[in-house]
Design an enzyme around this catalytic site. Sequence first.
Site, PDB file in Angstrom:
ATOM      1  N   GLU A   1      14.097 -36.967 -26.121  1.00  0.00           N
ATOM      2  CA  GLU A   1      14.899 -36.312 -27.156  1.00  0.00           C
ATOM      3  C   GLU A   1      15.949 -37.250 -27.733  1.00  0.00           C
ATOM      4  O   GLU A   1      16.422 -38.169 -27.056  1.00  0.00           O
ATOM      5  CB  GLU A   1      15.621 -35.057 -26.618  1.00  0.00           C
ATOM      6  CG  GLU A   1      14.766 -33.818 -26.542  1.00  0.00           C
ATOM      7  CD  GLU A   1      14.278 -33.533 -25.149  1.00  0.00           C
ATOM      8  OE1 GLU A   1      13.470 -32.604 -24.971  1.00  0.00           O
ATOM      9  OE2 GLU A   1      14.692 -34.258 -24.216  1.00  0.00           O
ATOM     10  N   THR A   2      16.288 -36.996 -28.983  1.00  0.00           N
ATOM     11  CA  THR A   2      17.387 -37.651 -29.690  1.00  0.00           C
ATOM     12  C   THR A   2      18.219 -36.551 -30.325  1.00  0.00           C
ATOM     13  O   THR A   2      17.664 -35.593 -30.873  1.00  0.00           O
ATOM     14  CB  THR A   2      16.859 -38.596 -30.779  1.00  0.00           C
ATOM     15  OG1 THR A   2      16.086 -39.639 -30.162  1.00  0.00           O
ATOM     16  CG2 THR A   2      17.983 -39.210 -31.588  1.00  0.00           C
TER      17      THR A   2
END
Length: 280
Positions: free
Chosen positions: A47-48
């Site tokens: 994830e970002t």
Amino acid sequence: MSSYNFKQVDVFSRVPLKGNPLAVVFGADGLSDERMGAFATWTNLSETTFVLEPQDPRADYRVRIFTTLNELPFAGHPTLGTCHAWLEAGGIPKGDEIIQECGVGLVRVRRQGAELAFLAPPLLKSGPVEAGLVERVRLGLGLERDAIVRAHWVDNGAGWLAVMVEDRQQVLDLQPDHSQMLGLAVGVIAPWQPERDGDDAQFEVRAFISGDGMPEDPATGSLNAGIAQWLIGEGLAPASYVVSQGLTMGRAGRIQVEQIGDEIWIGGAVVTCVDGTLTL
């Protein structure tokens, strides 16, 4: 092209490189959905996150969470990692707790000494998993018939379903065929045996997101939040326990689970590994 303050942190570990990495981009209000998605794909992390001004006056900040494939309304390690990064960057919460705004609404985060914990959000889908889907997951995981002793939906925004096996070694030995589980987010859990495994944790978990650029997640807050609601709710786990995750990936994630009254909190350590700027 613009410059943005940026951090990369490691979540669910006190030691850098042993938890679950997260990229955090600050001041992202001017970025388009397409640009956010493209950067998240480029990082190739599970994830970002992108930190924006809150729309709800009760929130301290707003966050958008992207995998390499899509945007999530909620995820656990991005919640703790973003909160850590926001506080480290000088964020000052309005109250004793930090209030994060995201796709599922407002999420409460609190400090636990040097660690952080988030309040497990309500499950969007719970209950038994249909038999045909359990069989598909069994085949995808390469498990023997009847190896799955329980299966339950634990979806709080990321689509998780969880299956339980009897022995920790079964979890560690898994070599999934991701082609059979495309489109699914599957968690696998088994209890530790103290006499053999020790007492550093009480459960072993692995998390698979078949088709994602990162098909196994090394330490997963959302999955463990959903599993905790299932296990504690059915009396299958104590009100406080520790999860081990990421061992087969060379990590040593530790997720703290604690029930306080009717609330379940998911916590762990976060460390910053990269602090600087990026150009998008």
